[in-house]
Write a protein that holds these residues in place. Sequence first.
Motif: not given
Length: 409
Positions: A122, A124, A135-139, A313, A315-316
């Motif tokens: 992982s 992050q 926190h930098h998200t997947s989007s 959700d 996970k993000d």
Amino acid sequence: MPVLALLLAVVTACDDGTGTRVERTAPSTGQSAAQPPAGPHPLFKKQVRDQVSAAHSVTEKTGSAHFVSTLVYGSAKGDIVQRDEGDQDYTTQSASAEHTFLMPAAHPASLLEDLNEDTRKSRQSLIVADGDVLHHTSSGRWLRYSSAAGSEFAKKADEMLSHSGEAAPYRTPLSDILAELSAENAPKVQPDGTRRYTEKINRQSVGQLLPDALRAAIWQENKDGPTTQAPLTVDVDAKGRVTRIEANLDGVLPVLKKNAASHLPGVRTLRAQYTLTHFGRAIPAPAPVGATVDDAEKLLVALQDMKPGTCADSKDTGMKVKQLARPVDCGKRHDLRVFGQVAIDEPADGDEEQQADSIAMDECGRKYDSMPAGWRSDTIDNGYYTQRSDLSTLGDTLKGAYTCYFLTP
């Protein structure tokens, strides 16, 4: 959505187009950077017990530093590494960092829970600014955990908010220990003028260095002693700056192997290390990049507040402990579904955590067996989990609150 006004950009390191890190250097003073200072730093004239704390202050006064914090489980199957690396500014109390985890495939998946990780690999990206943690998200968006959040939310978001530190802008266990350390032994002077302090930390400090499950394994030992203590080494360079702190945790491995659920198979050594370099160079600065920021307190909901049947959700969120998640329509991407809530109000009998966990697991099991068939078809492994949100003993009565949920594809 608001535009992120304070993302951190390291202004002293860049890529020269070849993939090589290029550092900007300070203007020449006419003296080679390799030359030692004319004499020992004044802090070394202080009493030994005050020298490390004085060095911590000198380090802060440099303005900034590049840091690397690691916890390495050494094994012939390949080292398991938890790592935080980034740059921090002591003046503005800000930092940017990458948290990474890597566990080679040869290790059993059962280790992940003890290491507070949910996947073998992982990465992050995090920012600390004014006590907030982003926190930098997947989007590509940022999720802000605010230091001004309400107390109930802050309690559940502690895993994220704890990245913001007092001893250092980006909190690590060894930076906390460093700030509180009072040396008992005179340091040994190295050829380059570095002073090396060798001390011993107790069970409480050892526990700070470990993930929650392994910390609990340490605390199962009823007393402090050789099996729960560890040697600690601190290096202070000739300019009075802390450059390295390392804890050798090999001596506590037998206790961890005995008490941890996984027993840490194949792990032979255990080291925690924190290094500081590039003092006064890697200064984070405001960088308007047009990114958007979501308020975690407005977006996320505690699992304990979700009704049975809610999909979410988790996970993000940046968090590994499933305390908070974003409720979503069950027709959209989600990774868990809540199917029940359990309130415990029973006579206390022995170990309160073990008793409460057992009751919750049984109650969730009954709810799982009776939930709608359409929900069960959504499970990823035909199993369920519990998440504790509250636990206390009032007199002879055990009270607790748990959420029942299962994972989805």
